[in-house]
Design a protein around this motif. Structure first.
Motif, PDB file in Angstrom:
ATOM      1  N   TYR A 468      20.143 -39.715 -48.175  1.00  0.00           N
ATOM      2  CA  TYR A 468      19.031 -40.402 -48.839  1.00  0.00           C
ATOM      3  C   TYR A 468      17.712 -39.915 -48.253  1.00  0.00           C
ATOM      4  CZ  TYR A 468      22.860 -43.268 -50.449  1.00  0.00           C
ATOM      5  OH  TYR A 468      24.040 -43.674 -51.017  1.00  0.00           O
ATOM      6  N   PRO A 469      17.357 -38.658 -48.542  1.00  0.00           N
ATOM      7  CA  PRO A 469      16.204 -38.026 -47.888  1.00  0.00           C
ATOM      8  C   PRO A 469      14.853 -38.628 -48.239  1.00  0.00           C
ATOM      9  CG  PRO A 469      17.094 -36.603 -49.615  1.00  0.00           C
ATOM     10  CD  PRO A 469      18.071 -37.728 -49.436  1.00  0.00           C
ATOM     11  N   LYS A 470      14.790 -39.452 -49.292  1.00  0.00           N
ATOM     12  CA  LYS A 470      13.510 -40.056 -49.655  1.00  0.00           C
ATOM     13  C   LYS A 470      13.167 -41.263 -48.789  1.00  0.00           C
ATOM     14  CE  LYS A 470      13.607 -38.552 -54.488  1.00  0.00           C
ATOM     15  NZ  LYS A 470      13.597 -38.986 -55.912  1.00  0.00           N
ATOM     16  N   LEU A 471      14.128 -41.780 -48.066  1.00  0.00           N
ATOM     17  CA  LEU A 471      13.869 -42.935 -47.207  1.00  0.00           C
ATOM     18  C   LEU A 471      12.999 -42.530 -46.016  1.00  0.00           C
ATOM     19  CD1 LEU A 471      17.396 -44.593 -47.092  1.00  0.00           C
ATOM     20  CD2 LEU A 471      15.366 -45.489 -48.233  1.00  0.00           C
ATOM     21  N   THR A 472      12.075 -43.395 -45.645  1.00  0.00           N
ATOM     22  CA  THR A 472      11.218 -43.139 -44.492  1.00  0.00           C
ATOM     23  C   THR A 472      11.942 -43.522 -43.205  1.00  0.00           C
ATOM     24  OG1 THR A 472      10.251 -45.353 -44.473  1.00  0.00           O
ATOM     25  CG2 THR A 472       9.182 -43.692 -45.879  1.00  0.00           C
ATOM     26  N   ALA A 473      11.382 -43.093 -42.085  1.00  0.00           N
ATOM     27  CA  ALA A 473      11.959 -43.445 -40.781  1.00  0.00           C
ATOM     28  C   ALA A 473      12.011 -44.961 -40.612  1.00  0.00           C
ATOM     29  CB  ALA A 473      11.138 -42.812 -39.659  1.00  0.00           C
ATOM     30  N   ALA A 474      10.948 -45.629 -41.001  1.00  0.00           N
ATOM     31  CA  ALA A 474      10.898 -47.089 -40.866  1.00  0.00           C
ATOM     32  C   ALA A 474      11.948 -47.754 -41.761  1.00  0.00           C
ATOM     33  CB  ALA A 474       9.500 -47.602 -41.214  1.00  0.00           C
ATOM     34  N   GLN A 475      12.157 -47.219 -42.949  1.00  0.00           N
ATOM     35  CA  GLN A 475      13.179 -47.779 -43.833  1.00  0.00           C
ATOM     36  C   GLN A 475      14.579 -47.570 -43.269  1.00  0.00           C
ATOM     37  OE1 GLN A 475      11.960 -45.650 -47.420  1.00  0.00           O
ATOM     38  NE2 GLN A 475      11.479 -47.596 -48.422  1.00  0.00           N
ATOM     39  N   VAL A 476      14.814 -46.407 -42.686  1.00  0.00           N
ATOM     40  CA  VAL A 476      16.124 -46.123 -42.092  1.00  0.00           C
ATOM     41  C   VAL A 476      16.409 -47.104 -40.954  1.00  0.00           C
ATOM     42  CG1 VAL A 476      17.495 -44.436 -40.803  1.00  0.00           C
ATOM     43  CG2 VAL A 476      16.155 -43.705 -42.783  1.00  0.00           C
ATOM     44  N   LYS A 477      15.403 -47.330 -40.106  1.00  0.00           N
ATOM     45  CA  LYS A 477      15.598 -48.315 -39.038  1.00  0.00           C
ATOM     46  C   LYS A 477      15.899 -49.690 -39.631  1.00  0.00           C
ATOM     47  CE  LYS A 477      13.506 -50.991 -35.383  1.00  0.00           C
ATOM     48  NZ  LYS A 477      12.373 -51.257 -34.489  1.00  0.00           N
ATOM     49  N   GLU A 478      15.124 -50.091 -40.608  1.00  0.00           N
ATOM     50  CA  GLU A 478      15.312 -51.413 -41.199  1.00  0.00           C
ATOM     51  C   GLU A 478      16.711 -51.552 -41.811  1.00  0.00           C
ATOM     52  OE1 GLU A 478      12.027 -53.969 -43.120  1.00  0.00           O
ATOM     53  OE2 GLU A 478      12.956 -52.909 -44.799  1.00  0.00           O
ATOM     54  N   ILE A 479      17.173 -50.511 -42.451  1.00  0.00           N
ATOM     55  CA  ILE A 479      18.511 -50.519 -43.045  1.00  0.00           C
ATOM     56  C   ILE A 479      19.573 -50.666 -41.959  1.00  0.00           C
ATOM     57  CG2 ILE A 479      20.223 -49.000 -44.139  1.00  0.00           C
ATOM     58  CD1 ILE A 479      17.858 -47.975 -45.904  1.00  0.00           C
ATOM     59  N   ILE A 480      19.445 -49.910 -40.880  1.00  0.00           N
ATOM     60  CA  ILE A 480      20.428 -49.970 -39.793  1.00  0.00           C
ATOM     61  C   ILE A 480      20.462 -51.371 -39.181  1.00  0.00           C
ATOM     62  CG2 ILE A 480      20.922 -49.137 -37.460  1.00  0.00           C
ATOM     63  CD1 ILE A 480      19.925 -46.374 -38.395  1.00  0.00           C
ATOM     64  N   VAL A 481      19.301 -51.962 -38.978  1.00  0.00           N
ATOM     65  CA  VAL A 481      19.229 -53.288 -38.365  1.00  0.00           C
ATOM     66  C   VAL A 481      19.758 -54.363 -39.316  1.00  0.00           C
ATOM     67  CG1 VAL A 481      17.647 -55.049 -37.479  1.00  0.00           C
ATOM     68  CG2 VAL A 481      17.352 -52.657 -36.805  1.00  0.00           C
ATOM     69  N   THR A 529      20.759 -48.702 -52.603  1.00  0.00           N
ATOM     70  CA  THR A 529      19.993 -49.567 -53.510  1.00  0.00           C
ATOM     71  C   THR A 529      18.685 -50.031 -52.892  1.00  0.00           C
ATOM     72  OG1 THR A 529      21.161 -51.521 -52.655  1.00  0.00           O
ATOM     73  CG2 THR A 529      22.114 -50.416 -54.563  1.00  0.00           C
ATOM     74  N   TYR A 530      18.307 -49.439 -51.779  1.00  0.00           N
ATOM     75  CA  TYR A 530      17.194 -49.967 -51.008  1.00  0.00           C
ATOM     76  C   TYR A 530      15.892 -49.949 -51.790  1.00  0.00           C
ATOM     77  CZ  TYR A 530      15.075 -51.415 -46.637  1.00  0.00           C
ATOM     78  OH  TYR A 530      14.460 -52.136 -45.655  1.00  0.00           O
ATOM     79  N   ASN A 531      15.487 -51.125 -52.212  1.00  0.00           N
ATOM     80  CA  ASN A 531      14.230 -51.290 -52.955  1.00  0.00           C
ATOM     81  C   ASN A 531      14.164 -50.411 -54.203  1.00  0.00           C
ATOM     82  OD1 ASN A 531      13.288 -53.145 -51.109  1.00  0.00           O
ATOM     83  ND2 ASN A 531      12.288 -51.607 -49.854  1.00  0.00           N
ATOM     84  N   GLY A 532      15.308 -49.889 -54.612  1.00  0.00           N
ATOM     85  CA  GLY A 532      15.308 -49.016 -55.791  1.00  0.00           C
ATOM     86  C   GLY A 532      14.609 -47.708 -55.563  1.00  0.00           C
ATOM     87  N   LYS A 533      14.344 -47.367 -54.288  1.00  0.00           N
ATOM     88  CA  LYS A 533      13.537 -46.179 -54.007  1.00  0.00           C
ATOM     89  C   LYS A 533      14.367 -44.961 -53.633  1.00  0.00           C
ATOM     90  CE  LYS A 533       9.488 -48.756 -52.421  1.00  0.00           C
ATOM     91  NZ  LYS A 533       8.588 -49.020 -51.276  1.00  0.00           N
ATOM     92  N   ALA A 534      15.680 -45.147 -53.444  1.00  0.00           N
ATOM     93  CA  ALA A 534      16.480 -44.015 -53.014  1.00  0.00           C
ATOM     94  C   ALA A 534      17.846 -44.045 -53.682  1.00  0.00           C
ATOM     95  CB  ALA A 534      16.659 -44.046 -51.501  1.00  0.00           C
ATOM     96  N   THR A 535      18.255 -42.923 -54.162  1.00  0.00           N
ATOM     97  CA  THR A 535      19.614 -42.798 -54.694  1.00  0.00           C
ATOM     98  C   THR A 535      20.202 -41.504 -54.166  1.00  0.00           C
ATOM     99  OG1 THR A 535      18.769 -41.696 -56.675  1.00  0.00           O
ATOM    100  CG2 THR A 535      19.149 -44.069 -56.807  1.00  0.00           C
ATOM    101  N   ALA A 536      21.487 -41.519 -53.922  1.00  0.00           N
ATOM    102  CA  ALA A 536      22.139 -40.303 -53.434  1.00  0.00           C
ATOM    103  C   ALA A 536      22.065 -39.218 -54.501  1.00  0.00           C
ATOM    104  CB  ALA A 536      23.593 -40.602 -53.075  1.00  0.00           C
ATOM    105  N   LYS A 537      22.007 -37.985 -54.065  1.00  0.00           N
ATOM    106  CA  LYS A 537      21.926 -36.870 -55.016  1.00  0.00           C
ATOM    107  C   LYS A 537      23.235 -36.702 -55.765  1.00  0.00           C
ATOM    108  CE  LYS A 537      18.417 -34.069 -52.721  1.00  0.00           C
ATOM    109  NZ  LYS A 537      18.095 -32.748 -52.174  1.00  0.00           N
TER     110      LYS A 537
END
Length: 537
Positions: A468-481, A529-537
């Motif tokens: 999901y390369p469109k996710l930001t670093a902050a979003q990745v952290k939030e998802i993991i947490v 499905t994160y905020n509708g901002k990222a989908t797998a290729k």
């Protein structure tokens, strides 16, 4: 990171009943298994590959291992090492004009023209050495009002140094006595690597032999004599030797090897391109956890299947210097890393500000930093462990995740006995007990530590950013947490480092912000499905 608690658990006198510090051997790859399917509290990586990622495409991501060195020729790492395509190997030139000549696989900030630093002092030792010059002839009666606060800090640090040095010398004497007695016993036995049966069959001829025999019978239930000797006795002896002769020795200073100006935080271009250095054990183990080749049917499987490892050497056998930590972060960011793993930490800091600025820089460039919480069984909400984000802005904190270590069983032992914790400073926990991974010589080894838990999370972060390369670093952290497996029961640990310390039972949710263990399966489901901002290729 400090191992003193581990080795104090082994010895309290020259020859005593040793307490095992290595847990019963766990199956290789347990950190990637699923609690429900495998009855092991891993992070469900294999389940995610099987059910969520099969057939999906991913983008290659660079993960920097800012550590003590990575063996780039290891059979399970060589294919996944970052290669700087803009640099021509071996020509001695800085082809890509980034300030670092021949940085093919990364950079070594603690190396010089002829060799690299191996052993170093602790930051505490360096601070005491610095202030000794200033306060050597100062007393409580003669100190000036303007210097009083600094003088008091110096006295406290010197007392801490003397205490630790005394403990190191005592530990060295203890383990030396045990080692000598053990060596004599093995010589009498006539076997270099005796089996448990052979040890049990031996008829002691002296009281000391009987005590050694009893210890070995207890210790060798799940490990060979060779592994016990190498991992506990030799490592313990080497550890206390390093502490006494190097780490806590104010007269030892190897920095001239590098040839830089060590107290100039603005200096950036120094070091060499030897990303392995003289001791690549720790960094290689970390790299394997993150991304060991999942396709070669050798060794182990890393968490992430499409990342490459950039080696950035900043930590010696001793405490890292803040200047090197900051430059290592900036190097990784500037050369394309999207995740940086930092499995190190220390109790004192020389120049926290320069590290803070590097952390802010990483956040501004959308790079996620993953850091080990430390191995002193301390609450780092109240006790110092550097680097930390206690004085940083929310944007930087949002791109920085701190990791504690967990074990394989979903019971009161879930918190690794050594792991630091903190309800505001530690974000998540991840497997860090008996993790089997790559070590120099194309070999493999079990190691314990938050140093092992951090790369589990760094690997997960790399996996998410890859798919999901469109996710930001902050979003990745939030998802993991947000996607952790919540732990809804108490865990027990000893309140303090001594063997007779009080044992306490607390809700796991008191140990970290998320109250759980990271889960790759749930994280990837959330990412999809994160905020509708990222989908797998």
């Amino acid at each position: 990171m400090n191992k003193s608690r581990i080795f104090r658990a082994l010895l309290s006198a020259a020859v005593v009943s040793a307490v095992p510090f290595i847990a019963n051997a766990q199956k290789a790859n347990w950190q990637n298994l699923d609690l429900k399917t495998d009855s092991t509290f891993g992070i469900s990586t294999e389940k995610a590959y099987k059910e969520l990622l099969k057939g999906k495409k991913s983008t290659k991501v660079i993960v920097a291992v800012n550590d003590g060195g990575v063996e780039n020729t290891h059979e399970d790492l060589k294919r996944i090492m970052w290669v700087n395509a803009k640099e021509i190997s071996g020509n001695g030139k800085d082809d890509d004009k980034n300030g670092y000549a021949d940085d093919i696989h990364g950079w070594n900030f603690i190396g010089g023209p002829k060799e690299s630093v191996n052993f170093e002092t602790l930051e505490l030792t360096r601070l005491v050495r610095r202030d000794l010059k200033r306060f050597e002839n100062t007393t409580d009666a003669t100190v000036s009002a303007k210097d009083k606060a600094d003088f008091e800090a110096f006295k406290a640090r010197r007392a801490d140094l003397e205490k630790q040095l005394g403990e190191a010398k005592a530990g060295l004497a203890n383990i030396s006595g045990f080692k000598n007695a053990l060596d004599a016993f093995i010589k009498k036995l006539g076997k270099e690597n005796p089996t448990l049966a052979e040890i049990k069959a031996y008829k002691p001829t002296a009281e000391m032999d009987g005590r050694i025999q009893s210890i070995l019978v207890e210790q060798l239930a799940n490990v060979s004599f060779k592994d016990f000797y190498e991992d506990q006795i030799k490592e313990g002896f080497d550890y206390y030797t390093r502490q006494a002769e190097y780490n806590l020795n104010v007269d030892y200073d190897p920095r001239s090897i590098v040839g830089d100006h060590p107290n100039d935080p603005k200096e950036k271009f120094y070091g060499n391109n030897d990303v392995a250095g003289p001791d690549a054990m720790h960094g290689s183990h970390v790299a394997g956890i993150i991304a060991a080749d999942r396709t070669n049917n050798l060794g182990i499987k890393g968490v992430a299947d499409n990342v490459v490892i950039m080696g950035v050497r900043v930590t010696p056998n001793g405490d890292e210097r803040d200047k090197d930590v900051a430059n290592g972060i900036r190097y990784a960011v500037d050369n394309g890393a999207k995740v940086i793993n930092m499995s190190f930490g220390k109790a004192y800091s020389w120049d926290k500000a320069v590290v803070n600025e590097a952390m802010k820089y990483a956040a501004s460039k959308d790079v996620l930093i993953v850091q080990a919480a430390g191995n002193e069984n301390k609450d780092i909400d109240t006790e110092n462990n550097f680097p930390n984000h206690k004085d940083l802005d929310e944007k930087t904190i949002a791109s920085w995740i701190t990791v504690g270590a967990s074990g394989p069983k979903d019971d009161e032992t879930l918190k690794a006995s050594f792991s630091n914790f903190g309800k505001t400073q530690v974000d998540v926990f991840a497997p860090g007990v008996q993790i089997y991974s790559t070590v120099p010589g194309s070999k493999y080894k079990n190691l314990n530590g938050t140093s092992m838990a951090s790369p589990v999370v760094a690997g997960l972060a790399g996996l998410i950013r890859s798919y999901y390369p469109k996710l930001t670093a902050a979003q990745v952290k939030e998802i993991i947490v947000k996607s952790v497996s919540k732990v809804n029961h108490n865990v027990s640990y000893k309140k303090g480092e001594e063997e007779n310390a009080e044992s306490v039972s607390v809700p796991f949710s008191d140990l970290c912000i998320s109250g759980g263990i990271v889960n790759a399966y749930e994280a990837l489901k959330l990412a999809a499905t994160y905020n509708g901002k990222a989908t797998a290729k």
